[in-house]
Design an enzyme around this catalytic site. Structure first.
Site, PDB file in Angstrom:
ATOM      1  N   ASN A   1       1.888  -7.067  -4.476  1.00 19.00           N
ATOM      2  CA  ASN A   1       1.213  -7.313  -5.744  1.00 19.00           C
ATOM      3  C   ASN A   1      -0.189  -7.832  -5.425  1.00 19.00           C
ATOM      4  OD1 ASN A   1       0.597  -7.897  -8.424  1.00 19.00           O
ATOM      5  ND2 ASN A   1       2.681  -8.585  -8.857  1.00 19.00           N
TER       6      ASN A   1
ATOM      7  N   GLN B   1       8.129  -4.644 -10.824  1.00 18.02           N
ATOM      8  CA  GLN B   1       9.460  -4.075 -10.602  1.00 18.02           C
ATOM      9  C   GLN B   1       9.759  -2.965 -11.616  1.00 18.02           C
ATOM     10  OE1 GLN B   1       8.658  -7.288 -10.504  1.00 18.02           O
ATOM     11  NE2 GLN B   1      10.063  -8.515  -9.245  1.00 18.02           N
TER      12      GLN B   1
ATOM     13  N   ARG C   1      -2.807  -8.611 -18.180  1.00 19.91           N
ATOM     14  CA  ARG C   1      -3.297  -8.904 -16.842  1.00 19.91           C
ATOM     15  C   ARG C   1      -3.636  -7.610 -16.117  1.00 19.91           C
ATOM     16  NH1 ARG C   1       1.777  -9.905 -12.670  1.00 19.91           N
ATOM     17  NH2 ARG C   1       2.934  -8.032 -13.264  1.00 19.91           N
TER      18      ARG C   1
ATOM     19  N   PHE D   1       3.300 -10.522 -17.715  1.00 16.26           N
ATOM     20  CA  PHE D   1       4.293 -11.179 -16.874  1.00 16.26           C
ATOM     21  C   PHE D   1       4.606 -12.523 -17.508  1.00 16.26           C
ATOM     22  CE2 PHE D   1       5.832 -13.444 -12.997  1.00 16.26           C
ATOM     23  CZ  PHE D   1       6.898 -12.587 -12.713  1.00 16.26           C
TER      24      PHE D   1
ATOM     25  N   LYS E   1       6.744   7.587  22.329  1.00 16.01           N
ATOM     26  CA  LYS E   1       5.284   7.488  22.422  1.00 16.01           C
ATOM     27  C   LYS E   1       4.726   7.203  21.036  1.00 16.01           C
ATOM     28  CE  LYS E   1       2.033   8.056  25.617  1.00 16.01           C
ATOM     29  NZ  LYS E   1       2.089   7.298  26.880  1.00 16.01           N
TER      30      LYS E   1
ATOM     31  N   HIS F   1      -3.009  -9.508  -6.346  1.00 12.66           N
ATOM     32  CA  HIS F   1      -3.306 -10.407  -7.452  1.00 12.66           C
ATOM     33  C   HIS F   1      -4.806 -10.435  -7.773  1.00 12.66           C
ATOM     34  CE1 HIS F   1       0.781 -11.827  -7.379  1.00 12.66           C
ATOM     35  NE2 HIS F   1       0.680 -12.177  -6.108  1.00 12.66           N
TER      36      HIS F   1
ATOM     37  N   THR G   1       7.428   9.349  28.220  1.00  7.31           N
ATOM     38  CA  THR G   1       6.662   9.274  26.982  1.00  7.31           C
ATOM     39  C   THR G   1       5.384  10.092  27.083  1.00  7.31           C
ATOM     40  OG1 THR G   1       5.462   7.254  27.605  1.00  7.31           O
ATOM     41  CG2 THR G   1       7.597   6.984  26.522  1.00  7.31           C
ATOM     42  N   ASP G   2       4.840  10.233  28.292  1.00  5.95           N
ATOM     43  CA  ASP G   2       3.655  11.066  28.465  1.00  5.95           C
ATOM     44  C   ASP G   2       3.971  12.529  28.142  1.00  5.95           C
ATOM     45  OD1 ASP G   2       0.783  11.061  29.488  1.00  5.95           O
ATOM     46  OD2 ASP G   2       1.679  12.626  30.744  1.00  5.95           O
TER      47      ASP G   2
END
Length: 298
Positions: free
Chosen positions: A242, A216, A169, A152, A12, A244, A57-58
């Site tokens: 990322n 990273q 940046r 970068f 569920k 930007h 699932t109920d």
């Protein structure tokens, strides 16, 4: 042509459970999004339409509601462990029960009044089998931004490369992070709330205090700091888009003296770089099925 039933599971998804604690005039709120999954021998349901081994699932949904009262929600990890163990007991054909919880935060504005908090969503993924349990704590949609101390450059170039190198940046991401615990016995050996609060504080302080030559590198620093800070963690995994931010070019504008010295940016929502990484303790115990069913992690 021959064929056979492959891997399968059912459950569920996204049961919205709100638990109000009313044992004093000052109320507490726990706002959860709960998904449950059972894995095991359910071939008869697929092949022959035989539901004898299937816990509906109920019923899983109802159990999620009932356990919010019967067990309580001290932490999403503790609640998920109790719920998963109950579902495993209730369904003999199941070999594993997994419970995934997202907890939404509310800030108090009165004894019984709250305002929904923005920011990261606390998560827990618990997988319970007959002999073991795995707990992944985490956070998602944690939007972070550094206005400087990020560069970068020095990247690989070919005939299609147009990206300019950046000495300074904006670094921004909407972080998903999950960390695997090594102690899960009965859910009582770990103070889940204290562990989560400390982990979040470590991630935030490391992001803010790390000079970044790439997203990273920042993720690696955050993961290492988290493992150094908590001996009970085996690994941490990140998924980090990322976000930007590009400097707006004012040169086409016919305004004398209008320059953009790193002050006005356009936030681009797509396409975006997606960085995913694991940082693992050297002596970490095997993950087993801990990450099974958790999407988006390498």
């Amino acid at each position: 042509m021959t064929h056979h039933l492959g891997a399968n599971q059912y459950g569920k998804a996204e049961t919205r459970v709100v638990r109000i604690v009313r044992d004093s005039p000052v109320h507490e709120i726990r706002d959860l999004n709960v998904s449950t999954t059972l894995r095991g021998d359910f071939a008869a349901a697929h092949v022959a339409g035989d539901q004898a081994a299937v816990l509906p699932t109920d019923t899983q949904k109802n159990t999620a509601f009932a356990y919010a009262k019967l067990h309580g929600v001290d932490s999403p990890e503790d609640y998920a462990l109790a719920l998963a163990r109950r579902l495993l007991d209730a369904c003999p054909a199941a070999r594993q029960a997994q419970v995934r919880v997202e907890q939404y935060a509310w800030d108090r504005i009165g004894d019984h009044s709250f305002v929904r908090r923005g920011g990261g969503v606390r998560t827990a993924v618990v997988t319970v089998g007959p002999d073991e349990a795995h707990v992944l704590s985490g956070v998602e949609d944690l939007v972070l931004l550094n206005t400087t101390d990020s560069e970068f450059k020095g990247f690989l170039r070919d005939e299609f490369t147009t990206l300019a190198e950046a000495d300074d940046r904006i670094l921004a991401t909407a972080l998903v992070a999950r960390w695997r615990h090594t102690t899960t016995d009965a859910g009582r050996e770990t103070d889940w709330n204290a562990s989560y609060d400390a982990a979040l504080a470590t991630l935030l302080s490391t992001f803010a205090g790390t000079y970044s030559r790439a997203l990273q590198e920042t993720l690696h620093a955050m993961g290492g700091a988290l493992l150094d800070a908590q001996d009970g963690l085996a690994e941490v995994r990140f998924s980090a888009p990322n976000k930007h931010h590009f400097l707006v070019d004012f040169s086409p504008f016919r305004v004398d003296g209008l320059t953009n010295e790193g002050e006005v940016f356009v936030a681009a929502d797509r396409p975006y770089g997606l960085i995913e990484a694991q940082v693992v303790r050297d002596d970490a115990p095997p993950a087993g099925d801990a990450w099974l069913g958790v999407p988006g992690f390498c």
